[in-house]
Design a protein around this motif. Structure first.
Motif, PDB file in Angstrom:
ATOM      1  N   HIS A 194       0.866  -1.195   0.000  1.00 48.32           N
ATOM      2  CA  HIS A 194       0.000   0.000   0.000  1.00 48.32           C
ATOM      3  C   HIS A 194       0.897   1.239   0.000  1.00 48.32           C
ATOM      4  CE1 HIS A 194      -3.826  -2.097   0.656  1.00 48.32           C
ATOM      5  NE2 HIS A 194      -3.092  -2.961   1.338  1.00 48.32           N
ATOM      6  N   PRO A 195       1.611   1.476  -1.112  1.00 36.90           N
ATOM      7  CA  PRO A 195       2.596   2.557  -1.155  1.00 36.90           C
ATOM      8  C   PRO A 195       1.933   3.933  -1.303  1.00 36.90           C
ATOM      9  CG  PRO A 195       2.464   1.476  -3.278  1.00 36.90           C
ATOM     10  CD  PRO A 195       1.586   0.690  -2.365  1.00 36.90           C
ATOM     11  N   PRO A 196       2.689   5.017  -1.072  1.00 30.27           N
ATOM     12  CA  PRO A 196       2.129   6.374  -1.118  1.00 30.27           C
ATOM     13  C   PRO A 196       1.481   6.733  -2.448  1.00 30.27           C
ATOM     14  CG  PRO A 196       4.271   6.415  -0.048  1.00 30.27           C
ATOM     15  CD  PRO A 196       4.095   5.023  -0.588  1.00 30.27           C
ATOM     16  N   GLU A 197       1.989   6.197  -3.568  1.00 26.64           N
ATOM     17  CA  GLU A 197       1.427   6.598  -4.863  1.00 26.64           C
ATOM     18  C   GLU A 197      -0.043   6.212  -5.008  1.00 26.64           C
ATOM     19  OE1 GLU A 197       4.491   3.226  -5.769  1.00 26.64           O
ATOM     20  OE2 GLU A 197       4.346   5.008  -4.470  1.00 26.64           O
ATOM     21  N   LEU A 198      -0.530   5.299  -4.157  1.00 25.36           N
ATOM     22  CA  LEU A 198      -1.939   4.916  -4.238  1.00 25.36           C
ATOM     23  C   LEU A 198      -2.871   6.018  -3.710  1.00 25.36           C
ATOM     24  CD1 LEU A 198      -1.842   1.126  -3.233  1.00 25.36           C
ATOM     25  CD2 LEU A 198      -1.883   2.162  -5.510  1.00 25.36           C
ATOM     26  N   MET A 199      -2.292   7.068  -3.120  1.00 19.85           N
ATOM     27  CA  MET A 199      -3.103   8.228  -2.733  1.00 19.85           C
ATOM     28  C   MET A 199      -3.415   9.114  -3.930  1.00 19.85           C
ATOM     29  SD  MET A 199      -1.507   9.445   0.929  1.00 19.85           S
ATOM     30  CE  MET A 199       0.240   9.284   0.532  1.00 19.85           C
ATOM     31  N   PHE A 200      -2.739   8.876  -5.057  1.00 17.86           N
ATOM     32  CA  PHE A 200      -2.845   9.782  -6.204  1.00 17.86           C
ATOM     33  C   PHE A 200      -3.221   9.060  -7.495  1.00 17.86           C
ATOM     34  CE2 PHE A 200       0.338  11.296  -3.191  1.00 17.86           C
ATOM     35  CZ  PHE A 200      -0.216  12.513  -2.836  1.00 17.86           C
ATOM     36  N   ASP A 201      -3.590   7.784  -7.394  1.00 20.00           N
ATOM     37  CA  ASP A 201      -3.985   7.068  -8.600  1.00 20.00           C
ATOM     38  C   ASP A 201      -5.456   7.347  -8.898  1.00 20.00           C
ATOM     39  OD1 ASP A 201      -5.006   5.677  -6.467  1.00 20.00           O
ATOM     40  OD2 ASP A 201      -4.613   3.699  -7.287  1.00 20.00           O
ATOM     41  N   PHE A 202      -5.931   6.809 -10.018  1.00 18.33           N
ATOM     42  CA  PHE A 202      -7.318   7.020 -10.417  1.00 18.33           C
ATOM     43  C   PHE A 202      -8.245   6.236  -9.495  1.00 18.33           C
ATOM     44  CE2 PHE A 202     -11.016   5.453 -12.817  1.00 18.33           C
ATOM     45  CZ  PHE A 202     -11.631   6.671 -13.095  1.00 18.33           C
ATOM     46  N   GLU A 203      -9.217   6.960  -8.907  1.00 18.00           N
ATOM     47  CA  GLU A 203     -10.198   6.290  -8.062  1.00 18.00           C
ATOM     48  C   GLU A 203     -11.451   5.980  -8.880  1.00 18.00           C
ATOM     49  OE1 GLU A 203      -9.748   4.917  -5.310  1.00 18.00           O
ATOM     50  OE2 GLU A 203      -7.763   5.743  -4.954  1.00 18.00           O
ATOM     51  N   GLY A 204     -12.187   5.013  -8.453  1.00 19.03           N
ATOM     52  CA  GLY A 204     -13.357   4.572  -9.191  1.00 19.03           C
ATOM     53  C   GLY A 204     -13.353   3.062  -9.359  1.00 19.03           C
ATOM     54  N   ARG A 205     -12.182   2.495  -9.060  1.00 24.33           N
ATOM     55  CA  ARG A 205     -12.114   1.034  -9.108  1.00 24.33           C
ATOM     56  C   ARG A 205     -12.680   0.441  -7.818  1.00 24.33           C
ATOM     57  NH1 ARG A 205      -5.911   0.132 -10.345  1.00 24.33           N
ATOM     58  NH2 ARG A 205      -5.771   1.980  -9.041  1.00 24.33           N
ATOM     59  N   ASN A 206     -13.038  -0.816  -7.872  1.00 25.54           N
ATOM     60  CA  ASN A 206     -13.519  -1.491  -6.683  1.00 25.54           C
ATOM     61  C   ASN A 206     -12.755  -2.802  -6.543  1.00 25.54           C
ATOM     62  OD1 ASN A 206     -15.028  -1.969  -4.434  1.00 25.54           O
ATOM     63  ND2 ASN A 206     -16.848  -2.701  -5.528  1.00 25.54           N
ATOM     64  N   PRO A 207     -12.067  -3.068  -5.449  1.00 27.76           N
ATOM     65  CA  PRO A 207     -12.019  -2.231  -4.250  1.00 27.76           C
ATOM     66  C   PRO A 207     -11.129  -0.995  -4.421  1.00 27.76           C
ATOM     67  CG  PRO A 207     -10.586  -4.127  -3.978  1.00 27.76           C
ATOM     68  CD  PRO A 207     -11.297  -4.316  -5.285  1.00 27.76           C
ATOM     69  N   THR A 208     -11.337  -0.034  -3.541  1.00 33.08           N
ATOM     70  CA  THR A 208     -10.561   1.199  -3.556  1.00 33.08           C
ATOM     71  C   THR A 208      -9.110   0.924  -3.197  1.00 33.08           C
ATOM     72  OG1 THR A 208     -12.509   2.474  -2.912  1.00 33.08           O
ATOM     73  CG2 THR A 208     -10.364   3.487  -2.494  1.00 33.08           C
ATOM     74  N   THR A 209      -8.199   1.595  -3.887  1.00 31.58           N
ATOM     75  CA  THR A 209      -6.775   1.488  -3.546  1.00 31.58           C
ATOM     76  C   THR A 209      -6.429   2.570  -2.525  1.00 31.58           C
ATOM     77  OG1 THR A 209      -6.145   2.951  -5.359  1.00 31.58           O
ATOM     78  CG2 THR A 209      -6.199   0.581  -5.813  1.00 31.58           C
ATOM     79  N   PHE A 210      -5.445   2.286  -1.684  1.00 31.94           N
ATOM     80  CA  PHE A 210      -5.102   3.250  -0.628  1.00 31.94           C
ATOM     81  C   PHE A 210      -3.681   3.019  -0.131  1.00 31.94           C
ATOM     82  CE2 PHE A 210      -7.340  -0.395   1.137  1.00 31.94           C
ATOM     83  CZ  PHE A 210      -6.488  -0.839   2.140  1.00 31.94           C
ATOM     84  N   TRP A 211      -3.095   4.107   0.385  1.00 31.62           N
ATOM     85  CA  TRP A 211      -1.848   4.010   1.159  1.00 31.62           C
ATOM     86  C   TRP A 211      -2.209   3.682   2.592  1.00 31.62           C
ATOM     87  CZ3 TRP A 211      -1.234   7.497   5.256  1.00 31.62           C
ATOM     88  CH2 TRP A 211      -0.036   7.358   5.980  1.00 31.62           C
ATOM     89  N   GLN A 212      -1.389   2.878   3.239  1.00 30.13           N
ATOM     90  CA  GLN A 212      -1.619   2.579   4.656  1.00 30.13           C
ATOM     91  C   GLN A 212      -0.306   2.683   5.417  1.00 30.13           C
ATOM     92  OE1 GLN A 212      -4.213  -0.676   5.592  1.00 30.13           O
ATOM     93  NE2 GLN A 212      -3.209  -1.094   7.544  1.00 30.13           N
TER      94      GLN A 212
END
Length: 278
Positions: free
Chosen positions: A21-39
């Motif tokens: 769950h790297p930082p770049e997942l805070m800035f990728d395209f959202e709308g996919r399911n499941p949601t991507t996220f940094w943790q």
């Protein structure tokens, strides 16, 4: 808590793409399911604070044009600070404080942006509006309200932009307030959902962000209609007009000093005044 899946419990592995769950997942395209996220890592160091800084740097002066919006997947933090820099990260100043209890966390009286006036618009406030824990399943966002501050001059639906532009023209402190080179999100205390931290289950406490939205435009002092990314220099730059030059079109070109450089003007609406270097 159903609303706080221990999203990475026994599954996270930064060295494996499928489990990272790297930082770049805070800035990728959202709308996919499941949601991507940094943790972040979990709060295994309790009672030491779990503090994380997220720094956004543009290597260019940016004028903010809409709300800054952070979307949390872990429950919104109980304490957080948004900071800004105007000198490429050399110095930082607070933008807004966030807490479940502003007095306890920051010795500040809680306020909302709706309590601000034209006279107090530049005040740095602490708000409790965005700090409920993960029991609030559908309250995922934390905002820094740009448009509500614009509305103090332009009206609730921003119909009177001429009034706002007039203020921006004549009040440098106001222009600077909405201008940044860098933003820093300081996560100071994760959502706990309770008054006591469960020391036997520290893996449930962490930060997770799926999206960060920052709306802005390059600051070109109203001497450019476009801002482009220079691949050779690796940064954004204004395509300066009006015989100006510099990263922000902040000075006159050589041999164009017939009158002192001046920032362009928003007024009169809609075309403004160029203030050309002669």
């Amino acid at each position: 808590m159903k609303e706080n899946p221990y999203m990475c419990n026994n599954e996270c592995d930064a060295s494996t793409d499928e489990l990272a769950h790297p930082p770049e997942l805070m800035f990728d395209f959202e709308g996919r399911n499941p949601t991507t996220f940094w943790q972040s890592s979990s709060w295994n160091t309790f009672p030491k604070p779990l503090e994380v800084n997220i720094t956004l740097s543009w290597n260019k002066t940016i004028e903010l044009t809409d709300d800054i919006i952070l979307t949390f997947e872990s429950g919104r933090p109980e304490q957080m600070l948004l900071e800004k820099s105007l000198d490429y990260g050399k110095t930082w100043t607070p933008y807004q404080f966030y807490a479940t209890d502003c007095l306890d966390a920051f010795t500040m009286e809680p306020k909302t942006v709706n309590e601000l006036t034209q006279r107090t618009l530049l005040d740095i406030i602490c708000t409790e509006d965005y700090s409920r824990g993960y029991v609030w399943k559908y309250d995922k966002t934390v905002r820094f309200e740009i448009k509500d501050r614009f509305a103090l001059f332009a009206g609730p639906r921003l119909h009177n932009m001429a009034s706002l532009y007039g203020q921006l023209d004549t009040t440098r402190n106001l222009r600077d307030f909405f201008t940044v080179t860098d933003l820093r999100i300081r996560l100071l205390k994760p959502a706990t959902g309770a008054t006591m931290v469960d020391e036997n289950n520290l893996s449930r406490y962490f930060y997770a962000i799926s999206d960060i939205k920052v709306h802005g435009r390059c600051k070109c002092n109203l001497h450019s209609n476009s801002c482009v990314f220079d691949k050779d220099k690796g940064k954004l730059g204004c395509e300066c007009e009006h015989n100006t030059t510099g990263p922000d079109c902040g000075r006159c070109k050589r041999h164009y000093h017939g009158r002192p450089w001046s920032v362009g003007s928003y007024l009169p609406i809609p075309r403004g005044t160029a203030n050309i270097c002669e």
